[in-house]
Design a protein around this motif. Structure first.
Motif, PDB file in Angstrom:
ATOM      1  N   ASP A 153       2.984 -12.546 -16.347  1.00 26.45           N
ATOM      2  CA  ASP A 153       1.935 -11.535 -16.409  1.00 26.45           C
ATOM      3  C   ASP A 153       2.530 -10.197 -16.826  1.00 26.45           C
ATOM      4  OD1 ASP A 153      -0.714 -10.695 -16.185  1.00 26.45           O
ATOM      5  OD2 ASP A 153      -0.964 -11.653 -14.219  1.00 26.45           O
ATOM      6  N   THR A 154       1.745  -9.389 -17.527  1.00 22.63           N
ATOM      7  CA  THR A 154       2.128  -8.031 -17.900  1.00 22.63           C
ATOM      8  C   THR A 154       1.054  -7.079 -17.400  1.00 22.63           C
ATOM      9  OG1 THR A 154       3.286  -8.797 -19.885  1.00 22.63           O
ATOM     10  CG2 THR A 154       2.694  -6.470 -19.804  1.00 22.63           C
ATOM     11  N   LEU A 155       1.464  -6.093 -16.597  1.00 20.11           N
ATOM     12  CA  LEU A 155       0.535  -5.162 -15.964  1.00 20.11           C
ATOM     13  C   LEU A 155       0.963  -3.728 -16.235  1.00 20.11           C
ATOM     14  CD1 LEU A 155       0.317  -6.873 -12.441  1.00 20.11           C
ATOM     15  CD2 LEU A 155      -1.399  -6.993 -14.255  1.00 20.11           C
ATOM     16  N   PRO A 156       0.028  -2.778 -16.182  1.00 20.42           N
ATOM     17  CA  PRO A 156       0.430  -1.363 -16.235  1.00 20.42           C
ATOM     18  C   PRO A 156       1.171  -0.971 -14.970  1.00 20.42           C
ATOM     19  CG  PRO A 156      -1.925  -1.556 -15.800  1.00 20.42           C
ATOM     20  CD  PRO A 156      -1.442  -2.946 -16.098  1.00 20.42           C
ATOM     21  N   MET A 157       2.063   0.008 -15.082  1.00 20.05           N
ATOM     22  CA  MET A 157       2.812   0.451 -13.902  1.00 20.05           C
ATOM     23  C   MET A 157       1.896   0.983 -12.810  1.00 20.05           C
ATOM     24  SD  MET A 157       6.380   2.136 -15.258  1.00 20.05           S
ATOM     25  CE  MET A 157       7.608   1.106 -16.095  1.00 20.05           C
ATOM     26  N   SER A 158       0.725   1.465 -13.177  1.00 17.26           N
ATOM     27  CA  SER A 158      -0.220   1.936 -12.165  1.00 17.26           C
ATOM     28  C   SER A 158      -0.715   0.792 -11.282  1.00 17.26           C
ATOM     29  CB  SER A 158      -1.411   2.630 -12.829  1.00 17.26           C
ATOM     30  OG  SER A 158      -2.080   1.745 -13.719  1.00 17.26           O
ATOM     31  N   ASP A 210       0.806  -1.219   0.000  1.00 13.13           N
ATOM     32  CA  ASP A 210       0.000   0.000   0.000  1.00 13.13           C
ATOM     33  C   ASP A 210       0.844   1.277   0.000  1.00 13.13           C
ATOM     34  OD1 ASP A 210       0.947  -0.176   2.586  1.00 13.13           O
ATOM     35  OD2 ASP A 210      -1.025  -0.142   3.553  1.00 13.13           O
ATOM     36  N   VAL A 211       2.176   1.160   0.148  1.00 10.80           N
ATOM     37  CA  VAL A 211       3.026   2.356   0.080  1.00 10.80           C
ATOM     38  C   VAL A 211       3.352   2.730  -1.374  1.00 10.80           C
ATOM     39  CG1 VAL A 211       4.051   1.821   2.316  1.00 10.80           C
ATOM     40  CG2 VAL A 211       5.254   1.134   0.227  1.00 10.80           C
ATOM     41  N   ILE A 212       3.047   1.835  -2.311  1.00 10.96           N
ATOM     42  CA  ILE A 212       3.406   2.065  -3.712  1.00 10.96           C
ATOM     43  C   ILE A 212       2.399   3.010  -4.364  1.00 10.96           C
ATOM     44  CG2 ILE A 212       3.746   0.989  -5.969  1.00 10.96           C
ATOM     45  CD1 ILE A 212       4.460  -1.597  -4.520  1.00 10.96           C
ATOM     46  N   GLU A 213       2.916   4.002  -5.081  1.00  7.79           N
ATOM     47  CA  GLU A 213       2.082   4.934  -5.831  1.00  7.79           C
ATOM     48  C   GLU A 213       2.588   5.018  -7.267  1.00  7.79           C
ATOM     49  OE1 GLU A 213       2.300   8.668  -3.867  1.00  7.79           O
ATOM     50  OE2 GLU A 213       1.327   7.975  -2.023  1.00  7.79           O
ATOM     51  N   TYR A 214       1.727   5.466  -8.169  1.00  2.94           N
ATOM     52  CA  TYR A 214       2.129   5.743  -9.552  1.00  2.94           C
ATOM     53  C   TYR A 214       1.647   7.153  -9.859  1.00  2.94           C
ATOM     54  CZ  TYR A 214       2.803   5.165 -14.607  1.00  2.94           C
ATOM     55  OH  TYR A 214       3.224   5.305 -15.913  1.00  2.94           O
TER      56      TYR A 214
END
Length: 346
Positions: free
Chosen positions: A315-320, A13-17
């Protein structure tokens, strides 16, 4: 630009984009328009906080990325605008006694982009030219981003530090992870008989597809017992153990007399119980390995670029959605690497 970032250590939960100042390359750096990045367990540890490492906040994680050169510093001669490149994250001073003899991973100032300094999971990244490798135009961005750290690590571990020889027996633990799935292929390419462990039958099937000759489900069987049965109680010549605390004693027990264990990490803890009596009586070798020299990295990646080695992407995900990407690694879901792309690239 937009970047994955965190301002304190903690859970996902500390990760932001969000917004981050555009980097400006110095004279020896290259500005890269990032097309894809990839995660390693190192990103999880860095997010949680590593002892003795005091990061500049906010921190951008990420040691693996690939993209297009958009600007070069005045002192850069190896690259020009439009080149396709990938990041090789091990940074070194080039001047100490170890660098002078070409063993750059032993540099007294050795550090890793994304772990000790800001990383490359962002739309733009300023990277020292010495930390970039050329990528052929035919290689897709996911492969280019996911290959460098794990394949150079596995190559140095087995071929250089471990001195693997054709005909030897090798046990690769955690064959479904980044380093593990690379090590299976490097070992098979070297002519070894490859034993591999993973936690599900599906993961073991993938390991067999990549070259494993014998597979062991460590959730169902004690892998040291299985190795003794499969080798006629001889054991294997080499164990590739990047798991650490949970596996160390069984790894030692899996070795033949005069065998060697090679380690590049400890995902389950770095202070395992050990068996010194077994080490000296069986005359075992314990060998550490970290990253690779530029030459070793290029040797390994040439086999990726030409298709000899395959990069499996789970898996491939958006950085967000970087927080979800971190969770995939922590939960050990799937086989192979997790890739993230700037949202603008999707």
């Amino acid at each position: 630009m937009q970047a994955v970032q965190f301002t304190e250590h903690g859970d996902t939960d500390v990760i932001e984009y969000g917004d981050f100042p555009d980097p400006e390359p110095s004279d020896d750096e290259v500005l890269v328009d990032v097309k894809a990045g990839a995660l390693n367990h190192l990103d999880v540890w860095t997010r949680k906080g590593l002892p003795g490492i005091d990061l500049e906040m906010p921190h951008i994680p990420g040691s693996d990325a690939a993209g297009v050169v958009t600007e070069v510093g005045e002192d850069v001669t190896r690259f020009e605008e439009g080149d396709h490149v990938a990041v090789s994250a091990g940074a070194f001073c080039g001047e100490c006694e170890f660098c002078r003899r070409g063993d750059f991973p032993l540099c007294v100032e050795f550090h890793i982009i994304g772990e000790h300094v800001r990383g490359v999971h962002s739309e733009l990244a300023a990277v020292p030219a010495q930390n970039l490798v050329p990528v052929p135009d035919h290689v897709d961005w996911e492969t280019a981003a996911a290959a460098p750290l794990v394949f150079q690590t596995a190559w140095r571990m087995l071929r250089n530090r471990g001195d693997l020889k054709s005909g030897e027996d090798v046990l690769v633990l955690g064959a479904s992870g980044g380093v593990g799935h690379a090590a299976v292929q490097v070992a098979k390419h070297a002519g070894a008989t490859v034993y591999a462990t993973a936690s599900t039958d599906e993961k073991l099937e993938y390991a067999e597809e990549l070259g494993a000759d014998h597979v062991i489900n460590y959730e169902e069987d004690d892998f040291a017992d299985e190795i003794r049965d499969l080798t006629g109680y001889r054991g294997v010549d080499m164990v590739v153990d990047h798991v650490g605390g949970e596996t160390w004693q069984d790894s030692l027990a899996s070795l033949a007399k005069g065998g060697r264990i090679v380690t590049c990490g400890a995902t389950t803890g770095g202070r395992p119980k050990t068996d010194i009596n077994r080490i000296f009586w069986n005359q075992l070798e314990v060998i550490g390995s970290t990253m690779a020299t530029p030459g070793e990295a290029e040797d390994a990646l040439e086999h990726v670029w030409d298709g000899t080695f395959e990069v499996r992407v789970r898996d491939t995900l958006p950085m967000s959605e970087a927080a979800q990407a971190h969770e995939l690694l922590e939960n050990r879901e799937g086989f192979g690497k997790v890739v993230v792309k700037p949202d603008s690239e999707l």
